[in-house]
Write an enzyme that holds these catalytic residues in place. Structure first.
Site, short mmCIF file in Angstrom:
data_model
loop_
_atom_site.label_atom_id
_atom_site.label_comp_id
_atom_site.label_asym_id
_atom_site.label_seq_id
_atom_site.Cartn_x
_atom_site.Cartn_y
_atom_site.Cartn_z
N TYR A 90 74.82 8.17 33.34
CA TYR A 90 75.94 8.92 33.92
C TYR A 90 75.46 9.72 35.14
CZ TYR A 90 80.02 12.04 34.09
OH TYR A 90 81.15 12.74 34.49
N SER A 136 80.26 14.85 39.85
CA SER A 136 80.06 15.72 38.68
C SER A 136 78.91 16.67 38.97
CB SER A 136 79.70 14.84 37.47
OG SER A 136 79.17 15.63 36.42
N1 LIG Z 1 85.74 16.11 31.90
C1 LIG Z 1 84.64 16.56 32.46
O1 LIG Z 1 83.99 17.50 31.94
C2 LIG Z 1 84.16 15.97 33.77
C3 LIG Z 1 83.16 16.67 34.47
C4 LIG Z 1 82.69 16.14 35.66
C5 LIG Z 1 83.21 14.96 36.17
N2 LIG Z 1 84.17 14.31 35.47
C6 LIG Z 1 84.68 13.06 36.06
O2 LIG Z 1 86.08 13.17 36.21
C7 LIG Z 1 86.66 11.87 36.23
C8 LIG Z 1 87.86 11.83 35.32
O3 LIG Z 1 87.43 11.97 33.97
P1 LIG Z 1 88.24 12.81 32.87
O4 LIG Z 1 87.33 13.89 32.43
O5 LIG Z 1 89.59 13.14 33.36
O6 LIG Z 1 88.27 11.74 31.68
P2 LIG Z 1 89.49 11.00 30.95
O7 LIG Z 1 88.85 10.08 29.99
O8 LIG Z 1 90.47 12.00 30.45
O9 LIG Z 1 90.18 10.17 32.13
C9 LIG Z 1 89.54 9.06 32.72
C10 LIG Z 1 90.59 8.02 33.10
O10 LIG Z 1 89.90 6.95 33.77
C11 LIG Z 1 90.44 5.74 33.28
N3 LIG Z 1 89.47 4.64 33.43
C12 LIG Z 1 88.33 4.43 32.71
N4 LIG Z 1 87.77 3.28 33.11
C13 LIG Z 1 88.56 2.77 34.09
C14 LIG Z 1 88.51 1.60 34.88
N5 LIG Z 1 87.53 0.68 34.73
N6 LIG Z 1 89.49 1.40 35.80
C15 LIG Z 1 90.48 2.28 35.96
N7 LIG Z 1 90.61 3.41 35.22
C16 LIG Z 1 89.65 3.64 34.29
C17 LIG Z 1 90.76 5.99 31.81
O11 LIG Z 1 91.72 5.05 31.32
C18 LIG Z 1 91.28 7.42 31.87
O12 LIG Z 1 92.68 7.45 32.06
C19 LIG Z 1 85.53 10.91 35.84
O13 LIG Z 1 85.00 10.30 36.99
C20 LIG Z 1 84.52 11.83 35.19
O14 LIG Z 1 83.21 11.31 35.26
C21 LIG Z 1 84.65 14.79 34.30
#
Ligand SMILES: NC(=O)c1ccc[n+]([C@@H]2O[C@H](COP(=O)([O-])OP(=O)(O)OC[C@H]3O[C@@H](n4cnc5c(N)ncnc54)[C@H](O)[C@@H]3O)[C@@H](O)[C@H]2O)c1
Length: 315
Positions: free
Chosen positions: A158, A145
């Site tokens: 985080y 991130s």
């Molecule tokens: N959305 C943002 O702005 C953003 C920015 C930077 C990084 N990220 C990173 O991107 C990645 C994806 O996040 P997202 O934004 O798509 O969120 P999201 O909540 O839409 O998707 C996350 C997915 O991870 C799954 N998950 C959670 N805990 C889990 C576990 N213990 N085992 C297996 N699966 C699990 C959830 O069920 C969900 O389907 C994450 O690592 C997040 O930190 C997101």
């Protein structure tokens, strides 16, 4: 930039039932790979699998809790037996625990680090070993991130987890690179996903959090109708494909992520203070103002009535 000769035939994605993981699964499948779509939530993984099948591409869904090392071992054995060694592993599963540092309990830290950091460690270990034993080129993509570059007061757990993922990636590049395995960290800024919906918010007025989530859902529904979204998870999916194609070390996604990436180098003092104005009280104040502007007829959340009134918090 030199192209690697990886043409992903088999790709494993964690947390692929939603947001960025789903977009990555769809992209690799569209490019011809068979994608193993895993998620904590079996139904949402199956929904991604169905989307891929509906486009005439190949996928299979599995349940995987990335915090469980023995589940990783069993999952890796099943993938090997059913499909072979993956060309690409994408460690994407993650969630957000936010709140003032003093309000976070040991359990909050444990949860944040076991999903976001140790989940990635376990994935790199089991599939890294398979890739090394296989002797072919492979690639591991870790979703970090922009929080890995920019310190943020209300997201200490985080940010620590994501800085850990970025450093792990850079260490593994040195160990795995000579064995033909690339490792990349993708560092997105703000992306429109369900991360807010799934987030744990500690020490903030519960009603305000619930109304904020409701408002976010409405904005997301509206944004989904636009032909192109500047916050689309597909931006991250494209970055993941680029990282594999060119064996990139660290890939910021969106302007705010690039800003943090450069400020860290050229003006570290500015980078350290840029997010200083964020604190829980200010976030609550701004949140209430936004909600009042959007819906002036609605009642005030409990915490807004009087400073001295006890505030309902999420724990
Ligand atoms: N959305 C943002 O702005 C953003 C920015 C930077 C990084 N990220 C990173 O991107 C990645 C994806 O996040 P997202 O934004 O798509 O969120 P999201 O909540 O839409 O998707 C996350 C997915 O991870 C799954 N998950 C959670 N805990 C889990 C576990 N213990 N085992 C297996 N699966 C699990 C959830 O069920 C969900 O389907 C994450 O690592 C997040 O930190 C997101």
């Amino acid at each position: 930039m030199k192209r690697t000769n990886i043409h992903p035939e088999l790709v494993v994605v964690t947390g692929a039932g939603s947001g960025i993981g789903r977009a990555i699964a769809l992209r690799f499948a569209a490019a011809g790979a068979h994608v193993v779509v895993s998620d904590l939530n079996r139904d949402s993984a199956a929904a991604t699998e169905a989307m891929i099948h509906a486009r005439g591409r190949r996928a299979c869904a599995a349940r995987l809790d990335v915090t469980d090392p023995s589940a990783w071992e069993a999952f890796a054995r099943d993938v090997l037996a059913d499909h072979g060694v993956p060309d690409v592993l994408v460690n994407n599963a993650g969630m957000l625990v936010s709140g003032a540092f003093v309000d976070l309990t040991p359990a909050d830290w444990d949860r944040q680090l076991s999903v976001n950091l140790l989940g990635v460690v376990h994935g790199c270990r089991v599939f890294g070993q398979q890739m090394i034993d296989n002797g072919k080129r492979g690639h591991i993509v870790n979703i970090a991130s922009a929080a890995a570059f920019t310190p943020t007061p209300v997201m200490s757990a985080y940010s620590v987890s994501k800085a850990g993922v970025k450093m792990l990636t850079e260490c593994l590049r040195l160990e795995f690179g000579p064995k033909g395995i690339g490792v990349s960290a993708i560092c997105p800024g703000v992306i429109n996903t369900n991360i807010g919906e799934h987030a744990v918010t500690v020490g903030v007025d519960e009603e305000l959090v619930a109304r904020g989530k409701e408002l976010t859902r409405r904005v997301q529904d509206a944004a989904a109708k636009l032909p192109f979204s500047p916050l689309s998870p597909d931006l991250v999916a494209r970055a993941a494909q680029r990282a594999v194609r060119y064996d990139l070390a660290v890939v910021p996604v969106r302007a705010e992520a690039w800003l943090g990436y450069f400020l860290l180098r050229i003006a570290p003092g500015v980078n350290r203070r840029i997010a200083q104005p964020l604190d829980v009280e200010r976030i609550e104040r701004v949140g209430r103002r936004v909600l009042r502007l959007i819906d002036p007829t609605s009642s005030e959340p409990a915490g807004a009535q009087a400073i001295s009134a006890p505030i309902e918090v999420s724990r």
